[in-house]
Design a protein around this motif. Sequence first.
Motif, short mmCIF file in Angstrom:
data_model
loop_
_atom_site.label_atom_id
_atom_site.label_comp_id
_atom_site.label_asym_id
_atom_site.label_seq_id
_atom_site.Cartn_x
_atom_site.Cartn_y
_atom_site.Cartn_z
N ASP A 1 5.41 27.39 -24.50
CA ASP A 1 5.43 28.50 -25.47
C ASP A 1 6.70 28.48 -26.32
OD1 ASP A 1 7.21 29.22 -23.47
OD2 ASP A 1 6.58 31.32 -23.41
N GLY A 2 7.39 27.33 -26.33
CA GLY A 2 8.67 27.22 -27.03
C GLY A 2 8.54 27.36 -28.53
N THR A 3 9.64 27.82 -29.15
CA THR A 3 9.68 27.97 -30.60
C THR A 3 10.99 27.46 -31.16
OG1 THR A 3 10.61 30.22 -30.52
CG2 THR A 3 8.18 30.03 -30.59
N TYR A 4 10.95 27.07 -32.43
CA TYR A 4 12.12 26.67 -33.19
C TYR A 4 12.17 27.55 -34.43
CZ TYR A 4 15.29 23.93 -36.08
OH TYR A 4 16.35 23.54 -36.87
N SER A 5 13.34 28.09 -34.72
CA SER A 5 13.49 28.98 -35.88
C SER A 5 14.49 28.40 -36.86
CB SER A 5 14.01 30.35 -35.44
OG SER A 5 13.15 30.93 -34.50
N ALA A 6 14.09 28.37 -38.11
CA ALA A 6 14.96 27.99 -39.23
C ALA A 6 14.19 28.30 -40.51
CB ALA A 6 15.34 26.52 -39.18
N PHE A 7 14.90 28.31 -41.61
CA PHE A 7 14.28 28.47 -42.92
C PHE A 7 13.49 29.77 -43.03
CE2 PHE A 7 14.13 23.95 -41.58
CZ PHE A 7 15.24 23.53 -42.27
N GLY A 8 13.93 30.80 -42.32
CA GLY A 8 13.25 32.10 -42.39
C GLY A 8 11.94 32.15 -41.65
N GLY B 1 12.14 21.65 -14.23
CA GLY B 1 13.56 21.75 -14.53
C GLY B 1 13.81 22.68 -15.70
N TRP B 2 15.06 22.72 -16.17
CA TRP B 2 15.42 23.59 -17.29
C TRP B 2 14.77 23.10 -18.58
CZ3 TRP B 2 17.79 28.17 -17.02
CH2 TRP B 2 18.48 28.48 -15.86
N ARG B 3 14.30 24.05 -19.39
CA ARG B 3 13.70 23.74 -20.69
C ARG B 3 14.18 24.77 -21.71
NH1 ARG B 3 12.90 19.80 -18.31
NH2 ARG B 3 10.99 18.65 -17.98
N LEU B 4 14.15 24.37 -22.97
CA LEU B 4 14.39 25.30 -24.06
C LEU B 4 13.16 26.18 -24.25
CD1 LEU B 4 16.00 22.95 -26.70
CD2 LEU B 4 16.98 25.12 -25.96
N ARG B 5 13.35 27.47 -24.34
CA ARG B 5 12.25 28.36 -24.72
C ARG B 5 12.33 28.65 -26.21
NH1 ARG B 5 10.95 32.81 -20.91
NH2 ARG B 5 9.37 31.34 -20.23
N GLY C 1 13.76 10.07 -34.14
CA GLY C 1 12.46 10.44 -34.69
C GLY C 1 11.36 10.44 -33.65
N ASP C 2 11.71 10.67 -32.40
CA ASP C 2 10.77 10.66 -31.27
C ASP C 2 10.20 12.06 -31.05
OD1 ASP C 2 9.50 10.61 -28.78
OD2 ASP C 2 11.26 9.87 -27.70
N THR C 3 9.09 12.36 -31.69
CA THR C 3 8.49 13.68 -31.63
C THR C 3 8.13 14.08 -30.20
OG1 THR C 3 7.59 13.37 -33.84
CG2 THR C 3 6.62 15.12 -32.52
N ASP C 4 7.53 13.17 -29.43
CA ASP C 4 7.16 13.50 -28.05
C ASP C 4 8.39 13.87 -27.23
OD1 ASP C 4 4.47 13.04 -28.58
OD2 ASP C 4 4.56 10.97 -27.88
N GLY C 5 9.49 13.16 -27.45
CA GLY C 5 10.73 13.47 -26.75
C GLY C 5 11.26 14.85 -27.11
N VAL C 6 11.20 15.20 -28.40
CA VAL C 6 11.64 16.52 -28.84
C VAL C 6 10.78 17.60 -28.20
CG1 VAL C 6 11.90 18.07 -30.82
CG2 VAL C 6 12.56 15.67 -31.03
N VAL C 7 9.47 17.44 -28.25
CA VAL C 7 8.55 18.43 -27.68
C VAL C 7 8.80 18.60 -26.18
CG1 VAL C 7 6.11 18.86 -27.18
CG2 VAL C 7 6.80 18.16 -29.47
N SER C 8 9.14 17.52 -25.49
CA SER C 8 9.28 17.56 -24.03
C SER C 8 10.44 18.43 -23.54
CB SER C 8 9.43 16.15 -23.46
OG SER C 8 10.73 15.64 -23.73
N VAL C 9 11.38 18.77 -24.40
CA VAL C 9 12.51 19.58 -23.94
C VAL C 9 12.22 21.08 -24.02
CG1 VAL C 9 14.17 17.78 -24.56
CG2 VAL C 9 13.78 19.69 -26.13
N PHE C 10 11.07 21.44 -24.56
CA PHE C 10 10.68 22.84 -24.71
C PHE C 10 9.63 23.26 -23.69
CE2 PHE C 10 12.52 21.98 -28.81
CZ PHE C 10 13.06 23.18 -29.21
#
Length: 139
Positions: free
Chosen positions: A36-43, A109-113, A24-33
């Motif tokens: 301008d990163g995006t997450y897609s789900a639920f239409g 380094g490498w990041r998720l876009r 549940g570490d929001t900052d950690g999740v955000v840091s991998v993007f």
Amino acid sequence: MSRTDDIIEIEQLLAKYAVTMTKGDTDGVVSVFTPDGTYSAFGEVYPLDQFPILVAAAPKGLFMTGASLIDFDDDANATGTQPLCFIDHTQQDIRIGYYNDTYVRTTDGWRLRTRAMTFIRRSGEHNSGRPHAIPLSGE
């Protein structure tokens, strides 16, 4: 750097995503993007500034991921598909599926876009979920 080094770095990035989602570490999740990163789900496609709402609304439990199949476009861009098994901590219900990703090499380094979730249903159907499953503005 060798291609093997790139793969290891991306695998560690994806491991950080799974571990920080599990914790549940929001900052950690955000840091991998990327910024301008995006997450897609639920239409829907969610930009980075909506990630704290997504992480808060996401079910809690274990995000168990497999190795990503990575294809390199060039030295700074790649795509990948990573399997996911999520186990809800309250009922131990299981959700399975996979992420389709794009990666970019940044100065950090490498990041998720982009990361797009596809759920595998009991029927065998593969889809991104019910539209508007996550209210983002008091819906």
